[in-house]
Design a protein around this motif. Structure first.
Motif, PDB file in Angstrom:
ATOM      1  N   HIS A   1      -3.460  13.630 -19.116  1.00  0.00           N
ATOM      2  CA  HIS A   1      -4.058  14.852 -18.561  1.00  0.00           C
ATOM      3  C   HIS A   1      -5.069  14.421 -17.499  1.00  0.00           C
ATOM      4  N   SER A   2      -4.544  14.139 -16.310  1.00  0.00           N
ATOM      5  CA  SER A   2      -5.353  13.497 -15.275  1.00  0.00           C
ATOM      6  C   SER A   2      -6.204  14.462 -14.463  1.00  0.00           C
ATOM      7  N   GLY A   3      -5.887  15.739 -14.455  1.00  0.00           N
ATOM      8  CA  GLY A   3      -6.611  16.649 -13.597  1.00  0.00           C
ATOM      9  C   GLY A   3      -6.117  16.547 -12.163  1.00  0.00           C
ATOM     10  N   ILE A   4      -7.032  16.614 -11.195  1.00  0.00           N
ATOM     11  CA  ILE A   4      -6.647  16.618  -9.784  1.00  0.00           C
ATOM     12  C   ILE A   4      -6.096  15.262  -9.368  1.00  0.00           C
ATOM     13  N   ASN A   5      -6.774  14.179  -9.763  1.00  0.00           N
ATOM     14  CA  ASN A   5      -6.350  12.831  -9.405  1.00  0.00           C
ATOM     15  C   ASN A   5      -5.475  12.227 -10.498  1.00  0.00           C
ATOM     16  N   LEU A   6      -4.603  11.302 -10.111  1.00  0.00           N
ATOM     17  CA  LEU A   6      -3.737  10.612 -11.064  1.00  0.00           C
ATOM     18  C   LEU A   6      -4.493   9.393 -11.586  1.00  0.00           C
ATOM     19  N   LYS A   7      -5.122   9.534 -12.738  1.00  0.00           N
ATOM     20  CA  LYS A   7      -6.087   8.548 -13.209  1.00  0.00           C
ATOM     21  C   LYS A   7      -5.416   7.369 -13.904  1.00  0.00           C
TER      22      LYS A   7
ATOM     23  N   ILE B   1       0.843  -1.205   0.000  1.00  0.00           N
ATOM     24  CA  ILE B   1       0.000   0.000   0.000  1.00  0.00           C
ATOM     25  C   ILE B   1       0.874   1.249   0.000  1.00  0.00           C
ATOM     26  N   ALA B   2       1.920   1.247   0.830  1.00  0.00           N
ATOM     27  CA  ALA B   2       2.820   2.399   0.896  1.00  0.00           C
ATOM     28  C   ALA B   2       3.506   2.650  -0.441  1.00  0.00           C
ATOM     29  N   GLU B   3       3.913   1.576  -1.120  1.00  0.00           N
ATOM     30  CA  GLU B   3       4.609   1.729  -2.396  1.00  0.00           C
ATOM     31  C   GLU B   3       3.659   2.229  -3.480  1.00  0.00           C
ATOM     32  N   VAL B   4       2.407   1.764  -3.495  1.00  0.00           N
ATOM     33  CA  VAL B   4       1.428   2.278  -4.454  1.00  0.00           C
ATOM     34  C   VAL B   4       1.198   3.762  -4.215  1.00  0.00           C
ATOM     35  N   LEU B   5       1.058   4.153  -2.949  1.00  0.00           N
ATOM     36  CA  LEU B   5       0.851   5.568  -2.625  1.00  0.00           C
ATOM     37  C   LEU B   5       2.076   6.412  -2.959  1.00  0.00           C
ATOM     38  N   ARG B   6       3.257   5.833  -2.870  1.00  0.00           N
ATOM     39  CA  ARG B   6       4.466   6.584  -3.224  1.00  0.00           C
ATOM     40  C   ARG B   6       4.510   6.846  -4.726  1.00  0.00           C
ATOM     41  N   LEU B   7       4.286   5.796  -5.519  1.00  0.00           N
ATOM     42  CA  LEU B   7       4.357   5.940  -6.971  1.00  0.00           C
ATOM     43  C   LEU B   7       3.162   6.683  -7.551  1.00  0.00           C
ATOM     44  N   ARG B   8       2.007   6.491  -6.963  1.00  0.00           N
ATOM     45  CA  ARG B   8       0.790   7.116  -7.472  1.00  0.00           C
ATOM     46  C   ARG B   8       0.037   7.778  -6.318  1.00  0.00           C
ATOM     47  N   PRO B   9       0.567   8.901  -5.793  1.00  0.00           N
ATOM     48  CA  PRO B   9      -0.085   9.559  -4.655  1.00  0.00           C
ATOM     49  C   PRO B   9      -1.499  10.016  -5.003  1.00  0.00           C
ATOM     50  N   VAL B  10      -2.311  10.122  -3.970  1.00  0.00           N
ATOM     51  CA  VAL B  10      -3.746  10.388  -4.133  1.00  0.00           C
ATOM     52  C   VAL B  10      -3.991  11.609  -5.028  1.00  0.00           C
ATOM     53  N   VAL B  11      -3.379  12.731  -4.681  1.00  0.00           N
ATOM     54  CA  VAL B  11      -3.486  13.959  -5.477  1.00  0.00           C
ATOM     55  C   VAL B  11      -2.050  14.407  -5.744  1.00  0.00           C
ATOM     56  N   PRO B  12      -1.484  14.116  -6.915  1.00  0.00           N
ATOM     57  CA  PRO B  12      -0.043  14.245  -7.138  1.00  0.00           C
ATOM     58  C   PRO B  12       0.521  15.650  -6.943  1.00  0.00           C
ATOM     59  N   LEU B  13      -0.263  16.687  -7.247  1.00  0.00           N
ATOM     60  CA  LEU B  13       0.176  18.066  -7.028  1.00  0.00           C
ATOM     61  C   LEU B  13      -0.549  18.701  -5.848  1.00  0.00           C
ATOM     62  N   ALA B  14      -1.102  17.859  -4.984  1.00  0.00           N
ATOM     63  CA  ALA B  14      -1.889  18.340  -3.843  1.00  0.00           C
ATOM     64  C   ALA B  14      -2.911  19.363  -4.351  1.00  0.00           C
ATOM     65  N   LEU B  15      -3.369  20.228  -3.486  1.00  0.00           N
ATOM     66  CA  LEU B  15      -4.126  21.406  -3.888  1.00  0.00           C
ATOM     67  C   LEU B  15      -3.235  22.603  -3.601  1.00  0.00           C
ATOM     68  N   PRO B  16      -3.287  23.648  -4.431  1.00  0.00           N
ATOM     69  CA  PRO B  16      -2.356  24.768  -4.251  1.00  0.00           C
ATOM     70  C   PRO B  16      -2.546  25.467  -2.912  1.00  0.00           C
TER      71      PRO B  16
END
Length: 499
Positions: A469-475, A351-366
């Motif tokens: 072009h994933s937007g907020i989430n890394l699709k 789970i930690a490795e999936v979250l590292r490679l594909r974080p929930v919101v890759p650029l967070a929110l500004p």
């Protein structure tokens, strides 16, 4: 037509003059280096592109998104200096046109600016999530996941588009924790799921993104803006209906779900004076936050986990071996309580490795600087927009060995930090992180207990590259998976690779 052209020219000249005046005022400051160009937002795989710029500019630099200068942080050290050690300086949130619309004009936790209202609002929602439904949260997640697995068992061996199934599951969990015990059956779940999908797709459309970086475009006709307003109106109608139902049946001093808890919390605040007093509109937007922030994010992470396990069947085999060792082979009714999750170290590492490679919101929110400050010795003026590149920090070669490789065992080493930055950090850390981590753990335990994950019959593995072009989430790119019930005569996850 001539008038429209003159208006556009005037707005462009005013925006240019404002930009030049802003640059002149900053002439005496030591600012981060500036990346030339204006169209960075159009780059595919934006977090990776931003990380690539660090090779010649270092981990912190400026770039222009339209007419706006932003500072990008690409290392864990820079992100933690800004958001943890100097969190008060960078706890603000820019109020773009779309943010104001989606956030109910700043009554939202995720998109609202930092204030006493925001602090009181965050405290109430966190209490509802961690205290109001603490005793029922894990049983609900387990029951709904078990029902999900039963539905999947009915489709055993057939290719399944599992992203949508995960999306409905996570929406169901949020719905029942927020609105109660299967109220209105699946009708409400699917209505809210469709509403969230429509809102997110409309919000992430390029026309709305351009509106945020070039705000004067809001004066021009915009079909995308009209669709966004319609999606927000539909969202608010669904939420208001549930709030009315709760107010009509609520018993003082008791709560059935998070909505009861928050409405009663607002009632206690009504008697208080001062700027931190909460209103029912804050409860409304807390509910919205939970659905927008808690549905697609977790569903995407679960989908990425499946993708990586399809590419690494040896990890899947080891995970199932770990489950069988702890629970017994084929023990579909057995469970590991979340508080005892340390019994499954490889699952936690995966789970930690999936979250590292594909974080929930890759650029967070500004974020936005609430006052003049500094990061890594660079001056950051008040009002500056700061973007934490979480995915970039997770792929930093100075921190992670072979950062682009899927290697869960890296988190089994002594001193490894499995939390990383996947849910952000500091005052703006994701409030739903405890629930999301619980869901990831429970769903993967039950899924891997019940099924072996296999590619479709033609053997095509899903892409490891996100939608450009994933937007907020890394699709995840669309894919299908076969769920083979364990114990059935079929190839094991480790057998396919040797053929």
């Amino acid at each position: 037509m001539v008038f429209l052209g003159l208006l556009l020219l005037l707005l462009t000249l005013l925006a240019g003059a404002r930009l030049l005046w802003g640059q002149w005022k900053l002439r005496s400051l030591r600012l981060p280096p500036l990346v030339p160009g204006f169209l960075h937002l159009l780059r595919p795989n934006l977090p990776i592109y931003l990380l690539g710029l660090t090779q010649r500019l270092g981990p912190i630099y400026r770039l222009r998104l339209g007419l706006q200068d932003v500072v990008v942080l690409n290392s864990k050290g820079a992100i933690e200096e800004a958001l943890v050690r100097k969190w008060v300086d960078f706890a603000g949130r820019p109020q773009t046109p779309s943010y104001k619309l989606v956030s109910g004009h700043c009554q939202d936790i995720s998109l609202g600016d930092y204030s006493l209202f925001w602090k009181a609002h965050k405290k109430l929602t966190r209490s509802a999530l961690l205290l109001g439904v603490r005793s029922s949260m894990e049983p609900w997640v387990e029951q709904l996941t078990q029902e999900f697995c039963e539905r999947m068992r009915a489709r055993a061996g057939a290719p399944v588009t599992i992203q949508k199934e995960f999306s409905v599951l996570t929406c169901s969990i949020i719905c029942y924790l927020t609105f109660g015990d299967k109220v209105e059956g699946n009708t409400l779940v699917h209505a809210l799921h469709d509403c969230v999908q429509d809102l997110m797709q409309t919000w992430e459309h390029w026309s709305i993104q351009m509106l945020d970086v070039v705000p004067f475009l809001r004066f021009l006709p915009s079909p995308g803006l009209w669709r966004l307003k319609q999606a927000i109106e539909n969202r608010d109608h669904l939420v208001e209906k549930q709030l009315r139902r709760h107010k009509e049946s609520m018993v003082a001093g008791q709560w059935r779900d998070m909505t009861d808890y928050m409405l009663q919390g607002v009632g206690r605040h009504r008697a208080e004076e001062g700027p931190g007093r909460l209103l029912e509109g804050h409860v409304h937007m807390s509910v919205v936050d939970l659905f927008i922030g808690g549905t697609e994010t977790t569903a995407n992470t679960l989908s990425w986990a499946v993708v990586y396990l399809l590419h690494h069947p040896e990890i899947q085999w080891r995970l199932q071996e770990e489950l069988d060792r702890e629970l017994g082979p084929g023990a579909s009714g057995s469970r590991v309580p979340y508080k005892d999750r340390a019994r499954l170290p490889l699952l936690n590492a995966t789970i930690a490795e999936v979250l590292r490679l594909r974080p929930v919101v890759p650029l967070a929110l500004p974020h936005q600087a609430t006052r003049t400050s500094s990061i890594f010795g660079y001056d950051i003026p008040k009002g500056t927009v700061v973007i934490p590149n979480l995915q970039g920090a997770h792929l930093d070669e100075t921190v992670w060995e072979q950062p682009h490789e899927f290697r869960p065992d890296r988190f089994l080493a002594p001193g490894a930090n499995p939390s990383a930055l996947a849910f952000g950090c500091g005052a703006r850390v994701c409030l739903g992180e405890p629930l999301a981590r619980l869901e990831l753990f429970v769903v993967l335990v039950q899924l891997l207990q019940a099924f072996t994950l296999l590619p479709p019959p033609e053997g095509a593995l899903p892409s490891l590259q996100p939608h450009p072009h994933s937007g907020i989430n890394l699709k995840v790119r669309p894919f299908q998976v076969r769920l083979q019930p364990r114990g059935a005569k079929a190839q094991g996850p480790g057998e396919r690779r040797d053929q």
